[in-house]
Motif scaffolding. Structure first.
Motif, PDB file in Angstrom:
ATOM      1  N   TYR A  69     -17.274  12.057  -9.900  1.00  0.00           N
ATOM      2  CA  TYR A  69     -18.186  11.699  -8.816  1.00  0.00           C
ATOM      3  C   TYR A  69     -17.425  11.402  -7.524  1.00  0.00           C
ATOM      4  CZ  TYR A  69     -22.167  11.380 -12.035  1.00  0.00           C
ATOM      5  OH  TYR A  69     -23.158  11.653 -12.932  1.00  0.00           O
ATOM      6  N   GLN A  75     -16.683  14.497  -5.829  1.00  0.00           N
ATOM      7  CA  GLN A  75     -17.918  15.094  -5.321  1.00  0.00           C
ATOM      8  C   GLN A  75     -18.499  14.306  -4.148  1.00  0.00           C
ATOM      9  OE1 GLN A  75     -20.371  15.164  -8.862  1.00  0.00           O
ATOM     10  NE2 GLN A  75     -19.616  17.184  -9.464  1.00  0.00           N
ATOM     11  N   ARG A 131     -19.794  11.267  -4.297  1.00  0.00           N
ATOM     12  CA  ARG A 131     -20.927  10.435  -4.737  1.00  0.00           C
ATOM     13  C   ARG A 131     -20.441   8.991  -4.941  1.00  0.00           C
ATOM     14  NH1 ARG A 131     -23.010  14.330  -9.504  1.00  0.00           N
ATOM     15  NH2 ARG A 131     -24.466  12.627  -9.888  1.00  0.00           N
ATOM     16  N   GLN A 160     -22.288   5.993  -6.771  1.00  0.00           N
ATOM     17  CA  GLN A 160     -22.281   6.059  -8.231  1.00  0.00           C
ATOM     18  C   GLN A 160     -20.894   5.735  -8.797  1.00  0.00           C
ATOM     19  OE1 GLN A 160     -23.994  10.034  -7.989  1.00  0.00           O
ATOM     20  NE2 GLN A 160     -25.511   9.364  -9.503  1.00  0.00           N
ATOM     21  N   VAL A 161     -19.848   6.047  -8.038  1.00  0.00           N
ATOM     22  CA  VAL A 161     -18.479   5.787  -8.494  1.00  0.00           C
ATOM     23  C   VAL A 161     -18.270   4.292  -8.697  1.00  0.00           C
ATOM     24  CG1 VAL A 161     -16.042   5.940  -7.867  1.00  0.00           C
ATOM     25  CG2 VAL A 161     -17.553   7.856  -7.388  1.00  0.00           C
TER      26      VAL A 161
END
Length: 138
Positions: free
Chosen positions: A29, A32, A34, A37-38
């Motif tokens: 993540y 990416q 994100r 969320q990490v």
């Protein structure tokens, strides 16, 4: 995600390998972009490792370090803790200590605290050079 779900189902969140899956997914993540969320996944991995392992166990320290790299606002406290734990757990010239020194120096550098960053960078450099003398193939 499937590996994480299977590990959760099979291990009922009572085994440290579930935290490894959380950590690996957080890495994906991160690349990416994100980031929201990490942080959640790294925090969950850290909590699970602290719950299941001895506080000073190496994977707990790794989780602290990973979360610290993401959370600059809390990073100093976590990086200092990770460095201290690694110094207590590992041999004096272990590569993970050099990495922790470098990570903390990078944070100080990023925050404009260059006078605090420099000695840590120098310690990490000395340790990395020593390790390259021992393991020139690296």
């Amino acid at each position: 995600m499937q590996a994480l779900e299977q590990r959760k189902r099979l291990l009922v969140e009572k085994h440290p390998s579930g935290a490894t899956s959380l950590n690996n997914l957080a890495g994906l993540y991160y690349y990416q972009g994100r980031y929201d969320q990490v942080e959640e996944l790294l925090g969950e991995a850290l909590g699970q490792r602290k719950r299941l392992l001895v506080e000073k166990h190496s994977p707990v320290v790794t989780s602290l370090n990973n979360l610290a790299e993401l959370c600059y606002d809390q990073g100093e406290e976590l990086l200092v803790e990770a460095l201290g734990q690694r110094k207590r757990l590992l041999v004096e010239k272990h590569p993970s200590i050099a990495i922790s020194l470098n990570n903390l120096a990078s944070l100080y550098d990023f925050l404009g605290r260059h006078d605090e960053a420099e000695p840590l960078y120098l310690q990490a450099l000395v340790l990395f050079k020593h390790l390259l003398e021992i393991y020139p193939e690296c």
